[in-house]
Write a protein that holds these residues in place. Structure first.
Motif, PDB file in Angstrom:
ATOM      1  N   VAL A  35      33.477  41.097   2.878  1.00 30.42           N
ATOM      2  CA  VAL A  35      33.848  40.539   1.586  1.00 30.42           C
ATOM      3  C   VAL A  35      34.369  41.650   0.690  1.00 30.42           C
ATOM      4  O   VAL A  35      33.866  42.776   0.714  1.00 30.42           O
ATOM      5  CB  VAL A  35      32.650  39.811   0.925  1.00 30.42           C
ATOM      6  CG1 VAL A  35      31.504  40.766   0.666  1.00 30.42           C
ATOM      7  CG2 VAL A  35      33.057  39.099  -0.353  1.00 30.42           C
ATOM      8  N   VAL A  36      35.410  41.337  -0.077  1.00 28.04           N
ATOM      9  CA  VAL A  36      35.964  42.262  -1.071  1.00 28.04           C
ATOM     10  C   VAL A  36      35.545  41.770  -2.449  1.00 28.04           C
ATOM     11  O   VAL A  36      35.667  40.578  -2.761  1.00 28.04           O
ATOM     12  CB  VAL A  36      37.495  42.334  -0.972  1.00 28.04           C
ATOM     13  CG1 VAL A  36      38.073  43.172  -2.117  1.00 28.04           C
ATOM     14  CG2 VAL A  36      37.918  42.921   0.372  1.00 28.04           C
ATOM     15  N   HIS A  37      35.044  42.674  -3.274  1.00 30.51           N
ATOM     16  CA  HIS A  37      34.580  42.329  -4.624  1.00 30.51           C
ATOM     17  C   HIS A  37      35.403  43.106  -5.648  1.00 30.51           C
ATOM     18  O   HIS A  37      35.479  44.330  -5.596  1.00 30.51           O
ATOM     19  CB  HIS A  37      33.095  42.676  -4.773  1.00 30.51           C
ATOM     20  CG  HIS A  37      32.531  42.322  -6.116  1.00 30.51           C
ATOM     21  ND1 HIS A  37      31.295  42.771  -6.540  1.00 30.51           N
ATOM     22  CD2 HIS A  37      33.016  41.556  -7.139  1.00 30.51           C
ATOM     23  CE1 HIS A  37      31.049  42.311  -7.748  1.00 30.51           C
ATOM     24  NE2 HIS A  37      32.093  41.586  -8.147  1.00 30.51           N
TER      25      HIS A  37
ATOM     26  N   GLY B  70      44.922  38.273   0.304  1.00 27.19           N
ATOM     27  CA  GLY B  70      45.612  38.367   1.583  1.00 27.19           C
ATOM     28  C   GLY B  70      45.014  39.373   2.546  1.00 27.19           C
ATOM     29  O   GLY B  70      45.735  39.938   3.371  1.00 27.19           O
ATOM     30  N   PHE B  71      43.682  39.580   2.479  1.00 24.82           N
ATOM     31  CA  PHE B  71      43.040  40.567   3.349  1.00 24.82           C
ATOM     32  C   PHE B  71      42.374  39.936   4.561  1.00 24.82           C
ATOM     33  O   PHE B  71      41.782  40.638   5.380  1.00 24.82           O
ATOM     34  CB  PHE B  71      42.000  41.371   2.554  1.00 24.82           C
ATOM     35  CG  PHE B  71      42.558  42.045   1.325  1.00 24.82           C
ATOM     36  CD1 PHE B  71      43.675  42.871   1.415  1.00 24.82           C
ATOM     37  CD2 PHE B  71      41.977  41.860   0.080  1.00 24.82           C
ATOM     38  CE1 PHE B  71      44.186  43.488   0.291  1.00 24.82           C
ATOM     39  CE2 PHE B  71      42.478  42.470  -1.048  1.00 24.82           C
ATOM     40  CZ  PHE B  71      43.591  43.285  -0.949  1.00 24.82           C
ATOM     41  N   GLY B  72      42.381  38.620   4.643  1.00 22.17           N
ATOM     42  CA  GLY B  72      41.746  37.949   5.759  1.00 22.17           C
ATOM     43  C   GLY B  72      40.241  37.803   5.624  1.00 22.17           C
ATOM     44  O   GLY B  72      39.571  37.338   6.544  1.00 22.17           O
ATOM     45  N   VAL B  73      39.690  38.221   4.488  1.00 20.31           N
ATOM     46  CA  VAL B  73      38.264  38.051   4.190  1.00 20.31           C
ATOM     47  C   VAL B  73      38.163  37.506   2.767  1.00 20.31           C
ATOM     48  O   VAL B  73      39.100  37.642   1.975  1.00 20.31           O
ATOM     49  CB  VAL B  73      37.484  39.382   4.303  1.00 20.31           C
ATOM     50  CG1 VAL B  73      37.546  39.927   5.729  1.00 20.31           C
ATOM     51  CG2 VAL B  73      38.005  40.415   3.305  1.00 20.31           C
ATOM     52  N   PRO B  74      37.033  36.886   2.417  1.00 20.24           N
ATOM     53  CA  PRO B  74      36.918  36.339   1.060  1.00 20.24           C
ATOM     54  C   PRO B  74      36.926  37.430   0.006  1.00 20.24           C
ATOM     55  O   PRO B  74      36.373  38.516   0.202  1.00 20.24           O
ATOM     56  CB  PRO B  74      35.584  35.591   1.082  1.00 20.24           C
ATOM     57  CG  PRO B  74      34.828  36.155   2.227  1.00 20.24           C
ATOM     58  CD  PRO B  74      35.847  36.574   3.240  1.00 20.24           C
ATOM     59  N   VAL B  75      37.552  37.115  -1.133  1.00 25.45           N
ATOM     60  CA  VAL B  75      37.568  37.996  -2.296  1.00 25.45           C
ATOM     61  C   VAL B  75      36.778  37.316  -3.415  1.00 25.45           C
ATOM     62  O   VAL B  75      37.030  36.151  -3.745  1.00 25.45           O
ATOM     63  CB  VAL B  75      39.006  38.291  -2.768  1.00 25.45           C
ATOM     64  CG1 VAL B  75      38.988  39.152  -4.027  1.00 25.45           C
ATOM     65  CG2 VAL B  75      39.797  38.986  -1.665  1.00 25.45           C
TER      66      VAL B  75
ATOM     67  N   GLN C 264      31.937  29.342   2.547  1.00 25.00           N
ATOM     68  CA  GLN C 264      32.886  28.318   2.130  1.00 25.00           C
ATOM     69  C   GLN C 264      34.344  28.762   2.235  1.00 25.00           C
ATOM     70  O   GLN C 264      35.254  28.046   1.873  1.00 25.00           O
ATOM     71  CB  GLN C 264      32.602  27.891   0.692  1.00 25.00           C
ATOM     72  CG  GLN C 264      32.765  28.978  -0.370  1.00 25.00           C
ATOM     73  CD  GLN C 264      34.150  29.100  -0.945  1.00 25.00           C
ATOM     74  OE1 GLN C 264      34.815  28.109  -1.209  1.00 25.00           O
ATOM     75  NE2 GLN C 264      34.608  30.332  -1.134  1.00 25.00           N
ATOM     76  N   ARG C 265      34.564  29.982   2.776  1.00 18.68           N
ATOM     77  CA  ARG C 265      35.918  30.532   2.823  1.00 18.68           C
ATOM     78  C   ARG C 265      36.847  29.690   3.691  1.00 18.68           C
ATOM     79  O   ARG C 265      36.486  29.262   4.772  1.00 18.68           O
ATOM     80  CB  ARG C 265      35.896  31.973   3.379  1.00 18.68           C
ATOM     81  CG  ARG C 265      37.284  32.599   3.530  1.00 18.68           C
ATOM     82  CD  ARG C 265      37.162  34.055   3.914  1.00 18.68           C
ATOM     83  NE  ARG C 265      36.618  34.244   5.244  1.00 18.68           N
ATOM     84  CZ  ARG C 265      37.392  34.390   6.332  1.00 18.68           C
ATOM     85  NH1 ARG C 265      38.696  34.336   6.226  1.00 18.68           N
ATOM     86  NH2 ARG C 265      36.845  34.579   7.515  1.00 18.68           N
ATOM     87  N   VAL C 266      38.053  29.491   3.206  1.00 22.34           N
ATOM     88  CA  VAL C 266      39.126  28.882   3.976  1.00 22.34           C
ATOM     89  C   VAL C 266      40.130  29.980   4.293  1.00 22.34           C
ATOM     90  O   VAL C 266      40.508  30.748   3.404  1.00 22.34           O
ATOM     91  CB  VAL C 266      39.817  27.763   3.180  1.00 22.34           C
ATOM     92  CG1 VAL C 266      40.964  27.164   3.963  1.00 22.34           C
ATOM     93  CG2 VAL C 266      38.806  26.683   2.818  1.00 22.34           C
ATOM     94  N   PRO C 267      40.565  30.130   5.542  1.00 19.85           N
ATOM     95  CA  PRO C 267      41.527  31.177   5.859  1.00 19.85           C
ATOM     96  C   PRO C 267      42.750  31.107   4.950  1.00 19.85           C
ATOM     97  O   PRO C 267      43.184  30.027   4.559  1.00 19.85           O
ATOM     98  CB  PRO C 267      41.896  30.890   7.319  1.00 19.85           C
ATOM     99  CG  PRO C 267      40.717  30.152   7.871  1.00 19.85           C
ATOM    100  CD  PRO C 267      40.182  29.344   6.733  1.00 19.85           C
ATOM    101  N   ASP C 268      43.303  32.284   4.626  1.00 22.16           N
ATOM    102  CA  ASP C 268      44.418  32.348   3.677  1.00 22.16           C
ATOM    103  C   ASP C 268      45.566  31.433   4.061  1.00 22.16           C
ATOM    104  O   ASP C 268      46.131  30.724   3.226  1.00 22.16           O
ATOM    105  CB  ASP C 268      44.926  33.796   3.562  1.00 22.16           C
ATOM    106  CG  ASP C 268      44.025  34.636   2.682  1.00 22.16           C
ATOM    107  OD1 ASP C 268      44.077  35.864   2.830  1.00 22.16           O
ATOM    108  OD2 ASP C 268      43.290  34.068   1.859  1.00 22.16           O
ATOM    109  N   ALA C 269      45.953  31.452   5.315  1.00 21.02           N
ATOM    110  CA  ALA C 269      47.104  30.646   5.728  1.00 21.02           C
ATOM    111  C   ALA C 269      46.820  29.164   5.538  1.00 21.02           C
ATOM    112  O   ALA C 269      47.661  28.406   5.045  1.00 21.02           O
ATOM    113  CB  ALA C 269      47.437  30.926   7.193  1.00 21.02           C
TER     114      ALA C 269
END
Length: 441
Positions: A116-118, A133-138, A425-430
């Motif tokens: 996760v990026v904070h 756009g990092f592929g992980v939740p922000v 709850q993350r949904v992939p960016d694409a």
């Protein structure tokens, strides 16, 4: 499990010395690092000396180096009023830092298997984010803003500042489309309903309220036993202001209040901090006939200038009451720091202090007018100077409130819960962008 989390914190600054919102990312990094949680920090090189002293040769801290653009923005901003430079040259400088962070964060996410990026700052709800756009939740926030001056002080802003703020607010939705970090974030954290209401249209709908400030009880350590009535031993009550000396802190109103109050009770005032208003405040003290100098006696004021955090903590511990007349305080960590030392607080009943203070631990003064603030602070100072028992009771209640709600250890526990929820709850960016395109079509 928390030990499985791998966290990357990206912030313009991470600094106790800079104070304000810059302290937030440092506290998250400090507590998680102490707990052994894999955590990385990406921040501007302006904080390198401070962080290197705290964490020598720490490979988990990566710096964004200063550029010619940063230096140019800083030089221009020095010639502008603080509020205007923040939303013009400061904004452009922060975007430049985030642009550099994007490439570094993307590489670090892959290299260190970040979960996760904070992005804890900037705390403005309207300012766009370039971290996506990092592929992980922000996770962005907690943010705290959406403030204006009290109605009686709306003309306190100059015409240029009012125009720039109006233009910034009007363009916030467009900027957040152009730089969609807050649209594509997994979670947005806000300190209060006021900040939630200030979020631009179209940003992430998963918004959670979480007060942004806390207290490091390792620095702002409550005394083992509060002295009866506070720290005063010579019959003179010591009031202290701590913070930057800028116009919206309204220290000029505090000086007028002190000039009235000192005629009615023995007291002194310490002003700890520095800033663009210091010279004018010292001149005002002279016009009001207030004696100045170190080791201020009864009826006198001391302008101590900037002091390290540890020295501020010691001075606050030696004082009796914190005073904060600010008219535009979104946060107000100094209020929590005073409460952690068992000190009552007198503050303007506007903005951030209302998130922490109530009648059980302080005195709130309604900002109905300049004279209302001056007389309200003067009356509160006289009242607390006259009653050591009231100071003791307010201080003890404030300490209990800090320990139960605002210890940084507890704040990090809450943030770790936010990280885990964002991952679930993350949904992939694409997929998210495809969904958004369909809903906006």
């Amino acid at each position: 499990m928390t030990e499985e989390l791998r966290v990357l914190i990206a912030a313009e600054h991470a600094s106790a010395r800079f104070g304000g919102e810059a302290a937030l990312p440092l506290h998250y990094f400090r507590v998680m690092r102490k707990r052994g949680i894999p955590v990385w920090l990406v921040t501007h090189a302006r904080t390198r000396d401070e962080l290197s002293a705290l964490y020598p040769n720490d490979p988990n801290i990566v710096y964004i180096e200063d550029t010619g653009w940063h230096r140019a923005m800083w030089r221009i901003g020095q010639r502008l009023p603080d509020a205007i430079s923040y939303v013009t040259t400061g904004f452009l400088s922060r975007l430049s830092t985030q642009w550099a962070q994007r490439r570094i964060v993307k590489a670090m996410v892959r290299e260190h298997r970040i979960d996760v990026v904070h992005q804890p700052m900037p705390v403005s709800p309207r300012e766009p984010s370039m971290l996506y756009g990092f592929g992980v939740p922000v996770v962005i926030g907690p943010m705290n803003g959406g403030m204006d001056y009290p109605p009686a002080f709306r003309r306190h802003r100059g015409a240029a500042e009012r125009w720039l703020l109006s233009a910034g607010r009007a363009s916030a939705a467009w900027l957040n489309r152009l730089m969609p970090g807050k649209r594509r974030a997994a979670t947005l954290l806000v300190a209060n309903q006021r900040t939630r209401d200030a979020l631009p249209a179209g940003v992430c709908e998963h918004v959670v309220e979480l007060v942004e400030n806390g207290v490091d009880l390792g620095v702002w350590r409550p005394p083992p036993a509060l002295p009866h009535g506070g720290a005063s031993h010579d019959g003179v009550t010591t009031f202290v202001f701590m913070g930057r000396l800028v116009d919206w802190k309204a220290v000029d109103l505090l000086l007028h209040a002190f000039a009235r109050a000192r005629q009615r009770a023995p007291m002194r005032l310490w002003v700890l901090g520095d800033g663009s208003e210091r010279a004018s405040l010292e001149a005002l003290a002279k016009r009001l006939g207030l004696p100045t100098g170190p080791d201020a006696a009864a009826g006198a004021i001391e302008f101590a200038g900037w002091l390290p955090q540890s020295v501020c903590a010691a001075r606050l511990a030696d004082a009796d009451v914190l005073v904060l007349p600010s008219l535009l305080e979104c946060g107000g960590a100094v209020v929590l720091e005073a409460m952690s030392l068992g000190k009552p607080v007198i503050a303007t009943a506007w903005g951030g202090p209302l998130d922490y203070l109530d009648a059980s631990c302080g005195v709130l003064v309604a900002p109905a007018s300049r004279d209302a603030i001056v007389e309200g602070f003067a009356a509160a100072m006289v009242g607390l100077a006259a009653s050591s028992e009231r100071r003791r009771v307010l201080g003890e209640q404030g300490l209990r409130k800090v320990e139960s709600d605002f210890d940084w250890e507890l704040k990090v526990d809450g943030m770790l819960d936010m990280y885990r929820a964002a991952m679930q709850q993350r949904v992939p960016d694409a997929q998210r962008m495809d969904h958004r395109r369909k809903t906006e079509a």
